[in-house]
Design a protein around this motif. Structure first.
Motif, mmCIF file in Angstrom:
data_model
loop_
_atom_site.group_PDB
_atom_site.id
_atom_site.type_symbol
_atom_site.label_atom_id
_atom_site.label_comp_id
_atom_site.label_asym_id
_atom_site.label_seq_id
_atom_site.Cartn_x
_atom_site.Cartn_y
_atom_site.Cartn_z
ATOM 1 N N THR B 79 -12.385 -2.148 8.025
ATOM 2 C CA THR B 79 -11.414 -2.433 9.201
ATOM 3 C C THR B 79 -9.995 -2.028 8.673
ATOM 4 O O THR B 79 -9.157 -1.443 9.291
ATOM 5 N N TYR B 80 -9.325 -2.766 7.510
ATOM 6 C CA TYR B 80 -8.164 -2.647 7.060
ATOM 7 C C TYR B 80 -7.793 -0.803 7.148
ATOM 8 O O TYR B 80 -6.547 -0.642 7.177
ATOM 9 N N SER B 81 -8.911 -0.253 6.566
ATOM 10 C CA SER B 81 -8.498 1.293 6.286
ATOM 11 C C SER B 81 -8.320 1.979 7.840
ATOM 12 O O SER B 81 -7.446 2.919 7.638
ATOM 13 N N LEU B 82 -8.942 1.697 8.565
ATOM 14 C CA LEU B 82 -8.715 1.937 10.226
ATOM 15 C C LEU B 82 -7.519 1.368 10.639
ATOM 16 O O LEU B 82 -6.566 2.495 11.076
ATOM 17 N N ILE B 83 -6.975 0.255 10.295
ATOM 18 C CA ILE B 83 -5.639 -0.015 10.682
ATOM 19 C C ILE B 83 -4.556 0.689 10.337
ATOM 20 O O ILE B 83 -3.781 1.302 10.791
ATOM 21 N N HIS B 84 -4.634 1.086 8.753
ATOM 22 C CA HIS B 84 -3.540 1.495 8.272
ATOM 23 C C HIS B 84 -3.567 3.105 8.612
ATOM 24 O O HIS B 84 -2.512 3.732 8.640
ATOM 25 N N ASP B 85 -4.924 3.813 8.567
ATOM 26 C CA ASP B 85 -5.285 5.017 9.078
ATOM 27 C C ASP B 85 -4.435 5.409 10.513
ATOM 28 O O ASP B 85 -3.946 6.503 10.680
ATOM 29 N N ASP B 86 -4.472 4.571 11.339
ATOM 30 C CA ASP B 86 -4.020 4.918 12.557
ATOM 31 C C ASP B 86 -2.544 4.577 12.815
ATOM 32 O O ASP B 86 -2.002 5.022 13.797
ATOM 33 N N LEU B 87 -1.919 4.007 11.972
ATOM 34 C CA LEU B 87 -0.643 3.978 11.868
ATOM 35 C C LEU B 87 0.507 5.184 12.290
ATOM 36 O O LEU B 87 -0.110 6.359 11.830
ATOM 37 N N PRO B 88 1.279 5.146 12.911
ATOM 38 C CA PRO B 88 2.054 6.411 13.185
ATOM 39 C C PRO B 88 2.384 7.528 11.928
ATOM 40 O O PRO B 88 2.352 8.470 12.116
ATOM 41 N N SER B 89 2.754 6.711 10.936
ATOM 42 C CA SER B 89 3.042 7.461 9.758
ATOM 43 C C SER B 89 1.972 8.212 9.051
ATOM 44 O O SER B 89 1.889 8.859 8.430
ATOM 45 N N MET B 90 0.364 7.730 9.692
ATOM 46 C CA MET B 90 -0.706 8.271 9.287
ATOM 47 C C MET B 90 -1.250 9.114 9.956
ATOM 48 O O MET B 90 -0.681 10.310 10.437
ATOM 49 N N LEU B 110 3.280 -5.873 11.654
ATOM 50 C CA LEU B 110 2.336 -6.800 11.578
ATOM 51 C C LEU B 110 0.887 -6.050 11.332
ATOM 52 O O LEU B 110 0.135 -6.589 10.866
ATOM 53 N N ALA B 111 0.576 -4.916 11.872
ATOM 54 C CA ALA B 111 -0.466 -4.194 11.483
ATOM 55 C C ALA B 111 -0.453 -3.695 10.086
ATOM 56 O O ALA B 111 -1.563 -3.842 9.419
ATOM 57 N N THR B 112 0.466 -3.276 9.501
ATOM 58 C CA THR B 112 0.694 -3.099 8.102
ATOM 59 C C THR B 112 0.128 -4.146 7.267
ATOM 60 O O THR B 112 -0.774 -4.348 6.429
ATOM 61 N N LEU B 113 0.688 -5.513 7.751
ATOM 62 C CA LEU B 113 0.256 -6.826 6.878
ATOM 63 C C LEU B 113 -1.247 -7.143 7.198
ATOM 64 O O LEU B 113 -1.749 -7.911 6.331
ATOM 65 N N ALA B 114 -1.523 -6.978 8.560
ATOM 66 C CA ALA B 114 -2.962 -7.565 8.792
ATOM 67 C C ALA B 114 -3.912 -6.776 7.926
ATOM 68 O O ALA B 114 -4.896 -7.252 7.378
ATOM 69 N N GLY B 115 -3.581 -5.349 7.787
ATOM 70 C CA GLY B 115 -4.356 -4.318 6.964
ATOM 71 C C GLY B 115 -4.430 -4.851 5.443
ATOM 72 O O GLY B 115 -5.381 -5.095 4.706
ATOM 73 N N ASP B 116 -3.252 -5.391 4.710
ATOM 74 C CA ASP B 116 -3.106 -5.857 3.666
ATOM 75 C C ASP B 116 -3.944 -7.041 3.279
ATOM 76 O O ASP B 116 -4.496 -7.242 2.335
ATOM 77 N N ALA B 117 -3.773 -7.972 4.442
ATOM 78 C CA ALA B 117 -4.552 -9.255 4.223
ATOM 79 C C ALA B 117 -6.211 -9.072 4.251
ATOM 80 O O ALA B 117 -6.685 -9.783 3.521
ATOM 81 N N LEU B 118 -6.365 -8.052 5.020
ATOM 82 C CA LEU B 118 -8.010 -7.937 5.125
ATOM 83 C C LEU B 118 -8.400 -7.095 3.580
ATOM 84 O O LEU B 118 -9.373 -7.677 3.170
ATOM 85 N N ASN B 119 -7.688 -6.349 3.268
ATOM 86 C CA ASN B 119 -7.867 -5.932 1.818
ATOM 87 C C ASN B 119 -7.938 -7.080 0.877
ATOM 88 O O ASN B 119 -9.042 -7.119 0.108
ATOM 89 N N THR B 120 -7.064 -7.843 0.869
ATOM 90 C CA THR B 120 -7.218 -9.102 -0.289
ATOM 91 C C THR B 120 -8.156 -9.884 -0.055
ATOM 92 O O THR B 120 -8.860 -10.203 -0.861
ATOM 93 N N LEU B 121 -8.539 -10.271 1.205
ATOM 94 C CA LEU B 121 -9.544 -11.171 1.675
ATOM 95 C C LEU B 121 -10.766 -10.723 1.416
ATOM 96 O O LEU B 121 -11.721 -11.700 0.994
ATOM 97 N N ALA B 122 -11.023 -9.389 1.273
ATOM 98 C CA ALA B 122 -12.400 -8.946 0.937
ATOM 99 C C ALA B 122 -12.914 -9.472 -0.321
ATOM 100 O O ALA B 122 -13.780 -9.718 -0.688
ATOM 101 N N PHE B 123 -11.849 -9.473 -1.359
ATOM 102 C CA PHE B 123 -12.114 -9.756 -2.704
ATOM 103 C C PHE B 123 -12.149 -11.345 -2.805
ATOM 104 O O PHE B 123 -13.049 -11.830 -3.634
ATOM 105 N N GLY B 124 -11.441 -12.088 -2.156
ATOM 106 C CA GLY B 124 -11.428 -13.409 -1.981
ATOM 107 C C GLY B 124 -12.856 -13.907 -1.803
ATOM 108 O O GLY B 124 -13.429 -14.810 -2.257
#
Lengths: 294, 294
Positions: B79-90, B110-124
C-alpha cells in the motif's frame, strides 16, 4: 569543542562513515539509486545520532563493532526523513548542509524512492548484524520502528505541518518535538544501552537525559533559524517564521527560548547524576548540542 | 473463481482485514495520519499478498494467527508503494481502485508521510508478533527488507522510471518486474513457508512457483492496461503506452504477451509438482491471477 569529545570523534567518525557507505555500496541495486542514497548520506551531517549510540555503549565498556551498524541504521532513518522533508510538497528546500537537496540533483521521483530505500535499509541492516542475539535485534527493530514511525518522527512531522494552521501551547509544542526530533535521539541513546546490556535503572536515567537533550536540540535549532545566517546553517535561515511554524522563539520570545534551552540542558546533566559510570562524554555532547552554531 | 479459493477467501479475508485495521488503529499517533493510512489500506485491494502468506502456511498445516500479522505487514508495504507511486512527481495518478488517490484526498505532504509510516510500521508489526521466535522474526524482517528495498521493489521502480527513456530487451524487462512486483509476491509466499517451518526443498519449489507467478502477475497487469477499461480497472487504462513504459505487449505484441503469460502460468504449476502437500489452492490462486480482469 571539549577535548574528550574531539578525541572521541577522531576515533569513531571514520568507522561510522565507512559503515554507512559500506551498507549502501554492497547492495545489488540500480547504480543511480545507490548514488542518490549516498549523495544525501555523505552530505556532511554531524553524525550526532550514531555518535550517541557509540558513546553510550562505550560508557558501559561495550566495544563490539555493531555499534557502528546501529549508528548507520539510525543515520539512514535521519537522512531519509531529511530527503522527504525537503521535497517541494513538504518544506520545499533547495539547500541542505550547504549543498543542493536530493530532489534538486536527482529529481523528485528518485528522491522519494531513495528516501524509501533508506527507510527500508535501516531495518535490514539491523536484522543482518553479526554477534548480536536475535532477541536484541528484535528489540532494536521494535524500538526503531516506534521511534521513526507514526508514533514518533513521522507523527511529529504531521503535527508540525498541521501546526502551520494553528498555534500550539508549550505542552503541545513539546509533544511535537518529542516526536519529531526527540524520538530518534532517544532511540540512539537507548540503543547504545541495549547493545551494552545496561541495567533498567541506567536505561531509565539515559531516557530522561535523552528527553531533555532532544528538546534542547530542537530549541537550539529554532534559535539558530532566527539568529543564524543561511551561510552558517547550510540551509535557508528564517524559514520557520516565513512558513508560520510553531517554534520556541515564536511562543516564548528569543530570550524565553534561550532560558528553556538552559533549563533542559541542566535537567539533562542532572539525569546523568543517577549513573555510576563515567558520564564526561555525554556531558560534553550535551554542551556541544546546545552551543553549536549550525 | 474456483470453489476452493472462494471458500478460502470467505474464511480468511475478514481476519486479514481486521488485523490490518487493528495494527493502525492501536497506534498512539495523530488522527489525521491514521485516517490517511487507513484510507489507502481500506481502498479495496484484492489482498493477494496476505492470502499467499496464509495459503502457503496452511498448506503445511500451520494455523497460527500470526499469518495474518505477516499478511498485514506485506499489505502495508504494498500500500505504501502505491501511495508513493501515485504521487504527482511519480506516476501522477488521481484514481486507484476506483477511488481518488491518497494525495488527492489528503494532500501530497500527508500522502508522503502516510506512505513512510506504513513502510516503517510493517517492520514494527513483525518485530512485535507473539508466538514467533526471535530467530524467525529476524529472518522475516531481513527477507522483507530485501524484497521491498533498493534490491527489490524500490530498485524495480527506479528501473521502471529509468526505462521510460530507453527500450529494454526481454531479459532486462524481466529483471525490472522480478524486482518491482515479483520480490514482494515472493516474500509473501516464502514468509508462509518460514512460519510453517517448511523444508528447504519445499521452499525452493515455492520460490520457483513465486518467480513465475510474479512475472505472470505483471504480464496480466500489462495486458489489462491495454485491453481493460478504466472503469473495470479502477484506474486510468492505457497509461503505460502514454508514459512510454516498457511493457510485455510493447515488446512482444499483445499476442506474444499472452503466450508468455501462459508459459509462466504453466511453469508455476509445474514447480508445484515438486511438493508432496496439497497444492490445489495455490493452483487456483495462480489461475485467478492470470484470469482476473482488474
Amino acid at each position: 569543542m571539549a577535548e574528550r569529545l574531539k578525541q572521541f570523534m577522531n576515533v569513531h567518525l571514520d568507522f561510522i562513515n565507512r559503515e554507512i557507505e559500506y551498507q549502501v555500496e554492497r547492495l545489488n541495486a540500480p547504480q543511480i539509486l545507490k548514488e542518490s542514497m549516498l549523495y544525501s548520506l555523505k552530505a556532511g551531517g554531524k553524525r550526532i545520532r550514531p555518535l550517541f549510540v557509540v558513546a553510550v555503549s562505550e560508557m558501559f565498556n561495550n566495544k563490539q563493532k555493531e555499534v557502528y551498524t546501529v549508528g548507520a541504521a539510525v543515520e539512514m532513518i535521519h537522512t531519509y526523513s531529511l530527503i522527504h522533508d525537503d521535497l517541494p510538497s513538504m518544506d520545499n528546500d533547495d539547500l541542505r548542509r550547504g549543498k543542493p537537496t536530493n530532489h534538486v540533483v536527482y529529481g523528485e521521483a528518485l528522491a522519494t524512492l531513495a528516501g524509501d530505500a533508506l527507510n527500508t535499509l535501516a531495518f535490514g541492516v539491523l536484522a543482518r548484524m553479526e554477534n548480536v542475539s536475535p532477541e536484541k535485534k528484535v528489540e532494536l527493530i521494535n524500538l526503531l520502528s516506534i521511534a521513526s514511525g507514526a508514533e514518533g518522527m513521522v507523527g511529529g512531522q504531521v503535527l508540525d505541518i498541521d501546526g502551520e494552521k494553528k498555534r500550539y501551547n508549550l505542552a503541545e509544542l513539546e509533544q511535537v518535538h518529542v516526536r519529531k526530533t526527540g524520538a530518534i535521539l532517544r532511540f540512539s541513546i537507548e540503543a547504545g544501552a541495549v547493545l551494552a546490556d545496561a541495567t533498567s535503572e541506567a536505561r531509565r536515567a539515559l531516557i530522561e537525559y535523552a528527553r531533555h537533550i532532544g528538546l534542547a536540540f530542537q530549541i537550539q535549532d529554532d534559535i539558530l533559524d532566527v539568529e543564524g545566517t543561511s551561510d552558517q546553517l547550510g540551509k535557508t535561515a528564517g524559514k520557520d517564521e516565513a512558513s508560520n511554524k510553531n517554534t520556541y522563539p515564536a511562543l516564548l520570545t528569543i530570550d524565553g527560548a534561550k532560558q528553556k534551552l538552559e533549563e533542559h540542558y541542566q535537567s539533562a546533566l542532572k539525569a546523568l547524576d543517577n549513573l555510576s559510570e563515567d558520564t564526561t562524554l555525554l556531558r560534553e555532547i550535551a554542551n556541544y548540542i546546545i552551543s553549536r552554531n549550525h
